[in-house]
Scaffold this motif. Structure first.
Motif, short mmCIF file in Angstrom:
data_model
loop_
_atom_site.label_atom_id
_atom_site.label_comp_id
_atom_site.label_asym_id
_atom_site.label_seq_id
_atom_site.Cartn_x
_atom_site.Cartn_y
_atom_site.Cartn_z
N ALA A 31 -3.96 34.47 -26.75
CA ALA A 31 -4.15 35.81 -26.18
C ALA A 31 -3.42 36.98 -27.01
O ALA A 31 -3.86 38.13 -26.87
CB ALA A 31 -3.74 36.13 -24.76
N ARG A 32 -2.78 36.74 -28.05
CA ARG A 32 -2.10 37.80 -28.62
C ARG A 32 -3.05 38.50 -29.69
O ARG A 32 -3.65 37.80 -30.41
CB ARG A 32 -1.13 37.26 -29.78
N PRO A 33 -3.14 39.77 -29.54
CA PRO A 33 -4.17 40.34 -30.74
C PRO A 33 -3.86 39.94 -32.01
O PRO A 33 -2.59 39.91 -32.40
CB PRO A 33 -3.58 41.95 -30.40
N PRO A 35 -21.55 30.82 -28.18
CA PRO A 35 -22.75 31.89 -28.39
C PRO A 35 -22.34 33.24 -28.78
O PRO A 35 -23.02 34.14 -29.19
CB PRO A 35 -23.71 31.93 -27.15
N ARG A 36 -21.15 33.50 -28.25
CA ARG A 36 -20.69 35.09 -28.34
C ARG A 36 -19.26 34.93 -28.66
O ARG A 36 -18.44 34.10 -28.06
CB ARG A 36 -21.09 36.05 -27.38
N GLN A 37 -18.34 35.88 -28.93
CA GLN A 37 -16.89 35.93 -29.18
C GLN A 37 -16.40 36.17 -27.47
O GLN A 37 -16.75 37.17 -27.03
CB GLN A 37 -16.38 37.04 -30.17
N LEU A 38 -15.88 35.07 -27.16
CA LEU A 38 -15.26 35.13 -25.88
C LEU A 38 -13.69 36.00 -26.00
O LEU A 38 -13.27 35.82 -26.98
CB LEU A 38 -14.86 33.58 -25.32
N ALA A 39 -13.56 36.56 -24.93
CA ALA A 39 -12.05 37.13 -24.59
C ALA A 39 -11.12 35.97 -24.33
O ALA A 39 -11.61 35.14 -23.35
CB ALA A 39 -12.15 38.30 -23.87
N PRO A 40 -9.94 36.06 -24.45
CA PRO A 40 -9.06 34.87 -23.82
C PRO A 40 -9.13 34.94 -22.35
O PRO A 40 -8.92 33.79 -21.75
CB PRO A 40 -7.78 35.68 -24.05
N SER A 49 -3.33 31.25 -35.99
CA SER A 49 -2.29 32.48 -36.14
C SER A 49 -2.41 33.14 -37.32
O SER A 49 -2.68 32.84 -38.28
CB SER A 49 -1.07 31.93 -35.98
N GLY A 50 -2.46 34.82 -37.15
CA GLY A 50 -2.21 35.43 -38.40
C GLY A 50 -1.03 35.19 -39.24
O GLY A 50 -1.23 35.67 -40.33
#
Length: 151
Positions: free
Chosen positions: A10-12, A27-32, A121-122
């Protein structure tokens, strides 16, 4: 952030959800907050270690080993075709496979095959979103799952 929201990755700035879509697994980008939707695509999500931390290196080797034991029991009970472990270092530590590399593993849990994926992770900057998506897509193809971007 995961502990605060109750949702995985969930971390931006974490690249898990964009990479999942870029790989064709969704099929699409899901949100957490939409993580439960993964089940409709034949995917599940869990943690190797239940304790939330800001960084993976805040977890002890013992926590990873215990998490690997618990995850093994869960996989034995549910018998999925594939187990994808996000983070090769987590996989190495949890399952005692010190020389494991990203990709399919020789180890199985019963009939469940295992694939170690890069950590989105970034902080894992040497993997780009595109190169991670390629690795996730390799798993999708090995598992015989369709490219959901084309649907």
């Amino acid at each position: 952030m995961t502990a605060a929201t109750g949702h995985h990755f969930a971390r931006p700035g974490n690249r898990f959800w964009p990479v999942l879509h870029l790989s064709g697994l969704t099929p699409r980008q899901l949100a957490p907050a939409e993580q439960e939707e993964l089940l409709s695509y034949g995917l599940g999500i869990t943690n190797v270690v239940a304790r939330a931390t800001a960084r993976a290196d805040e977890l002890s080797a013992e926590e990873y080993r215990e998490g690997g034991r618990i995850l093994t029991e869960k996989v034995e009970r549910l018998a999925p075709r594939w187990l994808a472990v996000v983070g090769v270092t987590a996989y190495r530590t949890a399952f005692g496979e010190k020389k494991a590399v990203v990709g399919p593993q020789d180890r199985t849990i019963g009939t469940t095959r295992i694939w170690a994926l890069p950590n989105p992770s970034g902080l894992n900057a040497h993997w780009t979103a595109a190169s991670m998506a390629e690795e996730f897509a390799r798993l999708r193809e090995a598992a015989g799952l369709p490219d959901l971007r084309a649907v």
